[in-house]
Design a protein around this motif. Structure first.
Motif, short mmCIF file in Angstrom:
data_model
loop_
_atom_site.label_atom_id
_atom_site.label_comp_id
_atom_site.label_asym_id
_atom_site.label_seq_id
_atom_site.Cartn_x
_atom_site.Cartn_y
_atom_site.Cartn_z
N MET A 94 0.85 -1.18 0.00
CA MET A 94 0.00 0.00 0.00
C MET A 94 0.88 1.23 0.00
O MET A 94 2.05 1.18 0.35
CB MET A 94 -0.90 -0.01 1.24
N PRO A 118 2.84 4.27 1.08
CA PRO A 118 3.45 4.48 2.39
C PRO A 118 2.67 5.52 3.20
O PRO A 118 2.09 6.45 2.62
CB PRO A 118 4.85 5.01 2.06
N GLY A 119 2.66 5.36 4.49
CA GLY A 119 1.97 6.32 5.34
C GLY A 119 1.46 5.65 6.59
O GLY A 119 1.68 4.46 6.80
N THR A 120 0.76 6.44 7.39
CA THR A 120 0.20 5.90 8.63
C THR A 120 -1.28 5.59 8.40
O THR A 120 -2.00 6.42 7.86
CB THR A 120 0.37 6.91 9.78
N TYR A 121 -1.67 4.41 8.80
CA TYR A 121 -3.03 3.93 8.54
C TYR A 121 -3.76 3.63 9.84
O TYR A 121 -3.14 3.35 10.86
CB TYR A 121 -2.99 2.64 7.71
N TRP A 172 -7.32 2.93 6.38
CA TRP A 172 -7.46 4.32 5.92
C TRP A 172 -6.19 5.09 6.22
O TRP A 172 -5.75 5.16 7.36
CB TRP A 172 -8.65 4.95 6.64
N PHE A 178 -5.30 8.10 6.94
CA PHE A 178 -6.07 9.28 7.35
C PHE A 178 -5.28 10.57 7.10
O PHE A 178 -4.06 10.58 7.16
CB PHE A 178 -6.49 9.16 8.81
#
Lengths: 614, 348
Positions: A230, A232-235, A415, A417
């Protein structure tokens, strides 16, 4: 212990009696899965009755979870693993299990009483008669093992002990998919922290299920699904109604308008009220009204006073709010009407999903009453849709209808966010004084968007009256003049049409810009259409997918897009509603594809339908 | 709301509250008197004009906001009470007045009326009761007497009428009063009292519809019968009435009883002393609702039947809950909300 077998994609369904805690089991497994970075989609499916008679077919409650190391857009057609707590759950769900799939059955739920309640003929027990030979059957006496695990918990009665059965199953499944128990132990601490015996007994049973699986060697191997690739990032994990609530709060924060929600409880919209009623420290006022009409009219009163007025409901409530929507439209004040659609007509199928309120949203009012309509497509998208509905309402001084549905309202997905600073600011200006060239306030003077000024009570010098009677252009005084009425009807329509200039153009979600088939959807069909179209594209077919957020007005380039395809296919969970409007607006021979069974489309059936036009 | 006058405000007059809109009620309608009294009273309340909002539903009476130079909304049938509830709950500082009628407030909007009273929002309901549907041209209303012959009931109406004040006390209203269009002084006083009450005020105003129901309240309003048919309530005073102030009400066990003060059996000191804070007495007084044609009927009371000064208002508790939540959890942090309890990172 051997290394776990890697799987790409798993669909698991937990099914049991309404009282067996299957929704909780499913959501716990979902959270555990999400936290590992595995992509997922869920589909909770529960009866309308809070507690239908125990053990019966109508009482079966299910929770389906699809998780994968690939991206996931649907909860899956058929399941690989079916967990059944009783005979009724097996009977209802067996048809959704893949050939060769695993059945994990609670033996105690197949005693003679349960078999009879599930309408199995006398003397027939599917666990014993070989009828399940095409599946891998694992029978566990969950009740007995749960009681055994809790024999030292003398303060608990038998009923309380049995209530922990679902934890045994959850522990068992955690072992099967090589998970740890921490996320659920944390959850249990939150939930039962105040009752130590209940907390400890649940943890004990959870561990007992896990250890049991480890000891009895029912499986040749354990399974693992890797992280999905997915962005990259905080989910976090999110459900549709939760996201929608946050979207409203975010719009309130970014516009500086206090949020006021007037509403009456109705399935499947009530969770929005529950969520928002906990957010009082955001200045959110929730008003549980005496009925649906008071739900919307209190919101109108609040909006008149300068709040961000919202009402939430589902189909039957929409019907009751019709006259008040007309008032908001005549007053030209901002208001957001959220409809979490469910199966209709009348009371219909309250806990099942449908997209059958589109025509109601479009036309369901007396007189010429255009109201913008937008829709959300996935659980997390409910956030953006709610935010956008609020933006349009306050910047265009109009009620806006937001259509979501039961499927995405209760479904969950990961998500990524947003950060609050990345959300656009919603500029709102109350008019507070007369302009240089004005000697009297004109409540229905319009700007270049055809929007009238928002003046809230308490503003000195701009006192004025508004109402539901036809108004004279500009002055807002009552007018029965025929020419004026025609002018005002046209102006109000034009104002809504003009919104098309202030929304993004329609984009294709997948596929070439020109081709054989455009699958054009709206709302919660997004995931299924996306999955089917990407599969067909991979096979080299000429198919594209566009998904509408804006249903009224349509994006201004939609007509041009439609001209680029031989066939426009419009799948809907209704009897053909968007397709009617498209035919009306664009004179296009769009083809309907409809399912009205209270459930989302399956990917397999969607793919088959699209293929007919390729 | 308080009724203290803010001296820094420019002195307003009734004229300041009139609009340029032509008043379109039928000549002779009781609504004219009510409009005049409201315009006369408003300047004395000491509230800036811009802080007053008048909300109405549908019906003859509901044209009212157009004639008041304040903020106003002429809404939809029966819903003024709900709209006002949303406004007051979100803007407690505004002075919110509701204009409704026997059809608007007790028939199509009956539900919102009782729930507003139950919640005790600090608003003022003026219920114009003319016991008929005027705007739709003369059908019977929920306050019309039984057997009323109207356009829709040529054989006489079958339903029994509401006693509006009984409905209000049944919903635990905190201020209940009655007045009439033909007694301007009394109406002004009742309007001031309604405003002064902190909580939901329910003021029933007998209003003559001279077109479709002329003379409905004649026994109470006409000079020759008024004194014998009405009982004006005054706090702390005995219940006396009659042209010669010769009749009174005593409490006989649990029931009220009419007595003659001239026979030498009863004197003023025996009479029921009006106490508008007594819920039980109020219930009995409200039930004095006899048909004037019945022998020995009770007079019809006017004035303040009941007031409960101690019940907190909905909007105040709502605001307190918000303050409380901020005190306990801190002002809402959107990023914290969006993040939730459990997150995970996907790295490249």
């Amino acid at each position: 212990m051997s290394t776990p077998t890697l799987l790409k994609d798993v669909v698991i369904k937990f099914a049991g009696d309404s009282g067996d805690g299957m929704q909780l089991t499913g959501s716990q497994f979902t959270n555990n899965t999400a936290l590992l970075g595995i992509d997922l989609a869920t589909f909770p499916d529960f009866p309308a009755e809070i507690r239908a008679p125990i053990g019966t077919l109508p009482g079966v409650s299910g929770f389906q979870l699809h998780f994968s190391s690939d991206r996931v857009y649907t909860p899956g057609d058929l399941c690989d693993v079916l967990v059944v707590m009783n005979a009724a759950a097996l009977k209802v769900n067996l048809k959704w299990l893949k050939p060769g799939g695993k059945i994990i059955a609670n033996q105690d739920g197949f005693d003679s009483k349960n078999l009879r309640l599930a309408n199995y003929p006398d003397g027939v027990n599917p666990l014993e008669d070989g009828s399940l030979h095409n599946y891998e059957l694992i029978t566990i006496d969950v009740t007995k093992l749960t009681r055994e695990a809790l024999k030292e918990f003398t303060t608990l009665g038998m009923k309380e002990k049995d209530r922990a059965k679902n934890m045994f199953v959850l522990g068992f499944i955690y072992w099967m998919y090589d998970r740890d128990l921490d996320s659920t132990i944390n959850f249990l601490n939150e939930k039962f922290g105040k009752r130590d015996d209940i907390l400890q007994s649940n943890i004990k049973v959870l561990q007992a299920g896990y250890n049991y699986a480890d000891t009895v060697e029912l499986f040749t191997s354990r399974y693992q699904v890797e992280k999905a690739k997915m962005e990259p990032g905080t989910y976090r994990s999110i459900m549709g109604n939760q996201a929608l609530s946050m979207g409203l709060v975010a719009a309130s924060e970014r516009s500086g308008l206090p949020l006021f929600v007037g509403t009456y409880p109705i399935t499947p919209a009530s969770d929005i009220l529950h969520d928002l009623s906990k957010l009082k420290n955001f200045g959110v006022r929730t008003f549980q009204a005496e009925d649906e009409i008071a739900g919307i009219t209190t919101a109108i009163g609040a909006a008149y006073g300068g709040s961000l007025g919202v009402t939430t409901t589902s189909g039957p409530g929409m019907a009751l709010k019709g006259e008040a929507m007309g008032l908001a439209m005549m007053l030209e004040i901002p208001l957001v009407i959220v409809n979490i659609q469910r199966g209709g007509p009348s009371t219909g199928l309250p806990t099942k999903t449908e997209q059958s309120d589109l025509l109601q949203a479009y036309y369901g009012r007396n007189g010429e009453c255009p109201i913008p309509v937008i829709s959300s497509r996935t659980p997390s998208d409910c956030f953006d849709a709610a935010f956008e509905a609020c933006r349009i309402a306050v910047q265009h001084m109009t009620p806006v209808i937001l259509l979501s549905d039961g499927y995405i309202a209760n479904g969950a997905e990961p998500w990524k966010f947003p950060q609050s600073e990345d959300l656009p600011k919603i500029d709102v200006k109350f008019k507070t004084e007369l302009g240089h060239h004005e000697d009297k306030f004109m409540p229905y003077m319009r700007d270049e968007k055809l929007v009238r000024p928002w003046v809230v009570p308490g503003t000195a010098g701009l006192e004025h009256r508004i109402g539901g009677l036809e108004k004279q252009n500009i002055t807002g005084n009552i007018s029965y003049d025929p020419e004026n009425h025609q002018l005002m009807v046209k102006l109000r329509q034009e104002k809504v049409d003009k919104i098309a200039q202030y929304i993004p153009e329609q984009k294709l979600d997948a596929g070439p810009e020109k081709g054989k088939v455009l699958v054009l959807g709206w709302g919660s069909t997004y995931g299924t259409i996306k999955s089917s179209v990407s599969e067909l594209l991979a096979q080299g077919h000429s198919v594209s997918h566009a998904h509408l957020r804006y249903l009224r007005p349509f994006p201004k380039n939609l007509g041009a897009i439609l001209k680029n395809f031989d066939t426009i296919l419009v799948p809907e969970i209704n009897n053909g509603q968007l397709v009617k409007i498209l035919r009306d607006v664009y004179l296009v021979d769009a083809k309907p594809y409809n399912k009205i069974m209270g459930t989302p489309f399956m990917k397999s059936e969607m793919t088959e339908e699209i293929k007919k036009y390729l | 709301m308080t009724d203290t006058i803010n001296n820094s405000l420019p002195k307003l007059t009734a004229k300041d509250f009139a609009t340029d809109q032509e008043v379109r009620w039928c000549p002779g309608c009781g609504d004219y008197s009510i409009l005049a009294q409201v315009q006369r009273v408003m300047p004395e309340l000491g509230i800036p004009k811009e802080d007053i909002v008048i909300i109405s539903g549908i019906g003859c009476s509901s044209r009212f906001p157009y004639y008041m130079n304040t903020y106003g909304m002429h809404s939809i049938h029966g819903r003024a009470t709900a709209i006002a509830s949303g406004l007051k709950a979100s803007r407690p500082e505004l002075s919110v007045w509701i204009v409704t009628g026997d059809g608007d407030g007790l028939s199509i909007g009956g539900n919102h009326t009782i729930h507003l009273l139950r919640r005790n929002l600090d608003v003022n309901i003026m219920l114009f009761n003319n016991q008929i549907y005027g705007l739709t041209k003369g059908q019977y209303s929920p306050t019309s007497e039984t057997n009323k012959v109207t356009k829709s009931t040529p054989s006489g109406s079958i339903d029994y009428p509401f006693n509006p004040l009984a409905l209000a006390i049944g919903a635990n209203a905190t201020f209940i009063a009655r007045t009439m269009d033909r007694d301007p002084k009394h109406m002004q006083e009742m309007l001031k009292r309604s405003h002064a009450h902190k909580g939901a005020s329910f003021l029933e105003i007998y209003q003559n519809c001279n077109i479709f129901n002329d003379g409905a309240f004649e026994p109470f309003t006409e000079k020759k019968t008024k004194a014998d048919e009405t009982l004006f309530l005054e706090q702390g005073k005995p219940l006396i009435y009659g042209a010669e102030r010769n009749k009174g009400i005593v409490i006989d066990g649990l029931r009220p009883k009419i007595v003659d003060l001239t026979e030498g059996v009863y004197t003023e000191s025996d009479l029921w002393i009006h106490d508008e804070h007594d819920f039980y007495k109020a219930q009995t007084l409200i039930r004095m609702f006899d048909d004037v044609n019945i022998e020995g009927h009770f007079p019809r009371p006017f004035g303040v039947f009941y007031q409960d000064k101690n019940k907190p208002c909905y909007e105040d508790i709502m605001a307190l809950q918000l303050e409380d939540a901020i005190a306990k959890k801190g002002k809402g942090d959107l990023d914290k909300l969006l993040r939730g309890y459990e997150v995970w990172d996907i790295v490249e």
